[in-house]
Design an enzyme around this catalytic site. Structure first.
Site, PDB file in Angstrom:
ATOM      1  N   ASP A 102      41.571  36.142  37.240  1.00  0.00           N
ATOM      2  CA  ASP A 102      40.427  35.742  37.957  1.00  0.00           C
ATOM      3  C   ASP A 102      39.954  34.389  37.289  1.00  0.00           C
ATOM      4  O   ASP A 102      39.210  34.627  36.143  1.00  0.00           O
ATOM      5  CB  ASP A 102      39.747  36.401  38.563  1.00  0.00           C
ATOM      6  CG  ASP A 102      38.813  35.571  40.025  1.00  0.00           C
ATOM      7  OD1 ASP A 102      39.906  35.144  40.179  1.00  0.00           O
ATOM      8  OD2 ASP A 102      38.335  36.693  40.245  1.00  0.00           O
ATOM      9  N   GLY A 103      38.722  33.368  37.779  1.00  0.00           N
ATOM     10  CA  GLY A 103      37.681  32.915  37.102  1.00  0.00           C
ATOM     11  C   GLY A 103      38.625  31.411  36.652  1.00  0.00           C
ATOM     12  O   GLY A 103      37.926  30.219  36.201  1.00  0.00           O
TER      13      GLY A 103
ATOM     14  N   ARG B  86      35.881  29.196  38.874  1.00  0.00           N
ATOM     15  CA  ARG B  86      34.506  29.874  37.923  1.00  0.00           C
ATOM     16  C   ARG B  86      34.371  28.713  35.763  1.00  0.00           C
ATOM     17  O   ARG B  86      33.489  27.528  36.138  1.00  0.00           O
ATOM     18  CB  ARG B  86      33.512  30.598  37.426  1.00  0.00           C
ATOM     19  CG  ARG B  86      33.428  30.517  38.888  1.00  0.00           C
ATOM     20  CD  ARG B  86      33.470  32.721  38.957  1.00  0.00           C
ATOM     21  NE  ARG B  86      34.168  32.960  39.668  1.00  0.00           N
ATOM     22  CZ  ARG B  86      34.380  35.124  38.897  1.00  0.00           C
ATOM     23  NH1 ARG B  86      33.074  35.156  38.410  1.00  0.00           N
ATOM     24  NH2 ARG B  86      35.888  35.189  39.083  1.00  0.00           N
TER      25      ARG B  86
ATOM     26  N   ARG C  72      38.062  22.395  41.201  1.00  0.00           N
ATOM     27  CA  ARG C  72      38.028  23.747  41.067  1.00  0.00           C
ATOM     28  C   ARG C  72      40.043  23.556  40.325  1.00  0.00           C
ATOM     29  O   ARG C  72      40.305  24.246  39.193  1.00  0.00           O
ATOM     30  CB  ARG C  72      38.230  24.443  41.602  1.00  0.00           C
ATOM     31  CG  ARG C  72      37.098  24.848  42.461  1.00  0.00           C
ATOM     32  CD  ARG C  72      37.367  25.852  44.536  1.00  0.00           C
ATOM     33  NE  ARG C  72      37.934  26.810  44.146  1.00  0.00           N
ATOM     34  CZ  ARG C  72      38.474  27.767  43.740  1.00  0.00           C
ATOM     35  NH1 ARG C  72      36.769  27.764  43.545  1.00  0.00           N
ATOM     36  NH2 ARG C  72      38.610  29.094  43.416  1.00  0.00           N
TER      37      ARG C  72
ATOM     38  N   HIS D 130      42.813  25.939  37.290  1.00  0.00           N
ATOM     39  CA  HIS D 130      44.567  26.425  37.747  1.00  0.00           C
ATOM     40  C   HIS D 130      45.225  25.828  36.303  1.00  0.00           C
ATOM     41  O   HIS D 130      45.987  26.669  36.103  1.00  0.00           O
ATOM     42  CB  HIS D 130      44.546  26.342  39.496  1.00  0.00           C
ATOM     43  CG  HIS D 130      43.907  26.514  40.103  1.00  0.00           C
ATOM     44  ND1 HIS D 130      43.874  28.128  40.080  1.00  0.00           N
ATOM     45  CD2 HIS D 130      43.589  26.511  41.245  1.00  0.00           C
ATOM     46  CE1 HIS D 130      42.546  28.184  41.096  1.00  0.00           C
ATOM     47  NE2 HIS D 130      42.834  27.618  41.931  1.00  0.00           N
TER      48      HIS D 130
ATOM     49  N   SER E 203      47.739  35.606  45.801  1.00  0.00           N
ATOM     50  CA  SER E 203      47.270  36.891  46.648  1.00  0.00           C
ATOM     51  C   SER E 203      47.527  36.064  48.567  1.00  0.00           C
ATOM     52  O   SER E 203      48.195  35.766  48.582  1.00  0.00           O
ATOM     53  CB  SER E 203      46.274  37.478  46.897  1.00  0.00           C
ATOM     54  OG  SER E 203      45.119  36.606  47.596  1.00  0.00           O
TER      55      SER E 203
ATOM     56  N   LEU F 130      60.756  41.475  27.064  1.00  0.00           N
ATOM     57  CA  LEU F 130      60.338  41.600  28.290  1.00  0.00           C
ATOM     58  C   LEU F 130      60.490  41.204  29.351  1.00  0.00           C
ATOM     59  O   LEU F 130      60.933  40.567  30.191  1.00  0.00           O
ATOM     60  CB  LEU F 130      58.771  40.918  28.100  1.00  0.00           C
ATOM     61  CG  LEU F 130      57.449  40.680  28.695  1.00  0.00           C
ATOM     62  CD1 LEU F 130      56.397  42.228  28.554  1.00  0.00           C
ATOM     63  CD2 LEU F 130      56.372  39.355  27.947  1.00  0.00           C
TER      64      LEU F 130
ATOM     65  N   ARG G  51      41.603  42.820  34.809  1.00  0.00           N
ATOM     66  CA  ARG G  51      41.240  41.611  35.495  1.00  0.00           C
ATOM     67  C   ARG G  51      39.982  40.688  34.345  1.00  0.00           C
ATOM     68  O   ARG G  51      38.868  41.577  34.306  1.00  0.00           O
ATOM     69  CB  ARG G  51      40.595  42.660  37.615  1.00  0.00           C
ATOM     70  CG  ARG G  51      40.180  41.157  37.809  1.00  0.00           C
ATOM     71  CD  ARG G  51      39.104  41.554  38.962  1.00  0.00           C
ATOM     72  NE  ARG G  51      39.379  40.471  39.956  1.00  0.00           N
ATOM     73  CZ  ARG G  51      39.373  40.295  41.003  1.00  0.00           C
ATOM     74  NH1 ARG G  51      39.751  41.370  42.205  1.00  0.00           N
ATOM     75  NH2 ARG G  51      39.402  39.308  42.224  1.00  0.00           N
TER      76      ARG G  51
ATOM     77  N   SER H 220      41.564  43.780  44.828  1.00  0.00           N
ATOM     78  CA  SER H 220      41.812  42.108  45.380  1.00  0.00           C
ATOM     79  C   SER H 220      42.897  42.835  46.292  1.00  0.00           C
ATOM     80  O   SER H 220      43.832  41.755  45.945  1.00  0.00           O
ATOM     81  CB  SER H 220      41.536  41.577  45.577  1.00  0.00           C
ATOM     82  OG  SER H 220      40.382  40.904  44.766  1.00  0.00           O
TER      83      SER H 220
HETATM   84  C1  IPE Z   1      42.712  37.633  42.948  1.00  0.00           C
HETATM   85  O1  IPE Z   1      41.977  36.808  42.942  1.00  0.00           O
HETATM   86  C2  IPE Z   1      43.973  36.870  43.748  1.00  0.00           C
HETATM   87  C3  IPE Z   1      45.041  36.141  42.282  1.00  0.00           C
HETATM   88  C4  IPE Z   1      44.326  36.067  40.708  1.00  0.00           C
HETATM   89  C5  IPE Z   1      45.907  35.818  42.940  1.00  0.00           C
HETATM   90  P1  IPE Z   1      41.084  36.146  43.710  1.00  0.00           P
HETATM   91  O2  IPE Z   1      39.671  35.464  43.207  1.00  0.00           O
HETATM   92  O3  IPE Z   1      41.491  35.487  45.372  1.00  0.00           O
HETATM   93  O4  IPE Z   1      39.443  37.225  44.383  1.00  0.00           O
HETATM   94  P2  IPE Z   1      38.763  37.608  44.887  1.00  0.00           P
HETATM   95  O5  IPE Z   1      38.961  37.058  46.502  1.00  0.00           O
HETATM   96  O6  IPE Z   1      37.549  37.507  44.443  1.00  0.00           O
HETATM   97  O7  IPE Z   1      38.576  39.293  45.083  1.00  0.00           O
HETATM   98  C1  IPE Z   2      42.174  32.841  39.999  1.00  0.00           C
HETATM   99  O1  IPE Z   2      40.930  32.008  39.794  1.00  0.00           O
HETATM  100  C2  IPE Z   2      43.672  32.120  40.714  1.00  0.00           C
HETATM  101  C3  IPE Z   2      44.332  32.479  41.715  1.00  0.00           C
HETATM  102  C4  IPE Z   2      43.222  33.066  42.522  1.00  0.00           C
HETATM  103  C5  IPE Z   2      45.117  31.514  42.215  1.00  0.00           C
HETATM  104  P1  IPE Z   2      39.825  31.489  41.009  1.00  0.00           P
HETATM  105  O2  IPE Z   2      40.129  30.613  41.841  1.00  0.00           O
HETATM  106  O3  IPE Z   2      39.752  33.008  42.123  1.00  0.00           O
HETATM  107  O4  IPE Z   2      39.003  31.631  40.304  1.00  0.00           O
HETATM  108  P2  IPE Z   2      37.157  31.593  40.502  1.00  0.00           P
HETATM  109  O5  IPE Z   2      37.218  33.877  41.544  1.00  0.00           O
HETATM  110  O6  IPE Z   2      37.118  30.989  41.895  1.00  0.00           O
HETATM  111  O7  IPE Z   2      36.682  31.001  39.842  1.00  0.00           O
HETATM  112 MG    MG Z   3      38.702  34.816  42.616  1.00  0.00          MG
END
Ligand code: IPE
Ligand code: IPE
Ligand code: MG
Length: 255
Positions: free
Chosen positions: A26-27, A30, A39, A43, A71, A137, A189, A197
């Site tokens: 995640d992140g 941001r 954004r 990715h 997700s 792995l 996480r 999540s």
């Molecule tokens: C969880 O991240 C899913 C993945 C990393 C694929 P999200 O960014 O979607 O989760 P929430 O919405 O903040 O809980």
């Molecule tokens: C996780 O990063 C990647 C996916 C959920 C696909 P985010 O896209 O959720 O990044 P933030 O949480 O908005 O920073």
């Molecule tokens: Mg996120």
């Protein structure tokens, strides 16, 4: 019978290196925002962290690495971002699977693949077939995955197999989508949020949880080692007392 022990039915073996690591990456958004980038640039950079972490896990002797890539709730995102993520997944499948195979990595995807187009589904199937016999792995990508979806699809299959029989752990766990792997030892996480999540809800029953503020594109071998160092400090009791662990008492049967 499931291939591996259930953490609630018996006490799994533990070691200094987690056998199964599951990560919510995640992140990305941001990370990009901080740099005034769209954004999706986050990715794209996130794929590099995937490469680093796969390599580090293979080197450390981790047997299973499971990465949450998309997700079942991520369809709620803006359509442009969803379609970018699909393109990125397709490109990664085209470019990375042969390299995984060269490195002896077994590749798997879990999630409801029926939502993906046939190009992605074919590449997934071919990648899984190509790498099926590899013994290094096992890398699992969770795509259109939801923990609730997984439990429900397993329960429905158990019911179809024998509508009259009560659903037990023994009947359910072999039907979960990750029945080929032991339950995660370590859950990581990134990105600072402290929630699950809808990731591997059933399988995380006794996982050690580790949360870091590092954004996924900034996460790599060093950050992984910090998570492993934290894991090594944990006392995994699986319901027992510390004293029992210290005495090395024989493990009583469940029930
Ligand atoms: C969880 O991240 C899913 C993945 C990393 C694929 P999200 O960014 O979607 O989760 P929430 O919405 O903040 O809980
Ligand atoms: C996780 O990063 C990647 C996916 C959920 C696909 P985010 O896209 O959720 O990044 P933030 O949480 O908005 O920073
Ligand atoms: Mg996120």
């Amino acid at each position: 019978m499931a291939e591996f022990d259930s953490s609630t039915q018996s006490i799994p073996g533990t070691g200094l290196v987690p056998r199964h690591v599951a990560i919510i990456m995640d992140g990305n958004g941001r990370w990009a925002k901080k740099r005034y980038l769209p954004r999706v640039a986050g990715h794209r950079r996130g794929v590099e962290s995937v490469r680093d972490v796969v390599k580090a896990c293979a080197e450390q002797g981790v047997k299973y690495l499971t990465l949450f890539a998309f997700s079942s709730e991520n369809w709620r995102r803006p359509p442009d971002e969803v379609s970018f993520l699909m393109q990125l997944f397709l490109k990664a499948l085209e470019q990375e699977v042969a390299k995984l195979h060269d490195n002896g990595i077994r590749f798997k995807v879990v999630g409801d693949l029926s939502a993906f187009d046939t190009g992605i589904r074919d590449l997934v199937r071919r990648g899984e077939e190509l790498t099926a016999a590899n013994t290094g792995l096992t890398l699992t990508i969770a795509a259109n995955y939801g923990g609730r979806w997984d439990i429900l699809q397993a329960a429905n299959r158990a019911r179809e197999a024998d509508p009259a029989a009560p659903i037990s752990e023994e009947r359910l766990t072999p039907l979960l989508s990750m029945a080929y792997a032991p339950e995660p030892d370590l859950f990581i996480r990134t990105g600072g949020e402290q929630r699950v999540s809808n990731f591997l809800l059933w399988q995380l029953a006794y996982a050690e949880l580790y949360f870091t503020d590092a954004l996924w594109p900034d996460f790599g071998a060093e950050a992984l080692e910090a998570a492993f160092a934290s894991y090594r400090q944990r006392e995994r009791r699986f319901g027992r007392t510390s004293e029992q662990l210290a005495e090395g008492e024989p493990i009583p049967k469940a029930g």
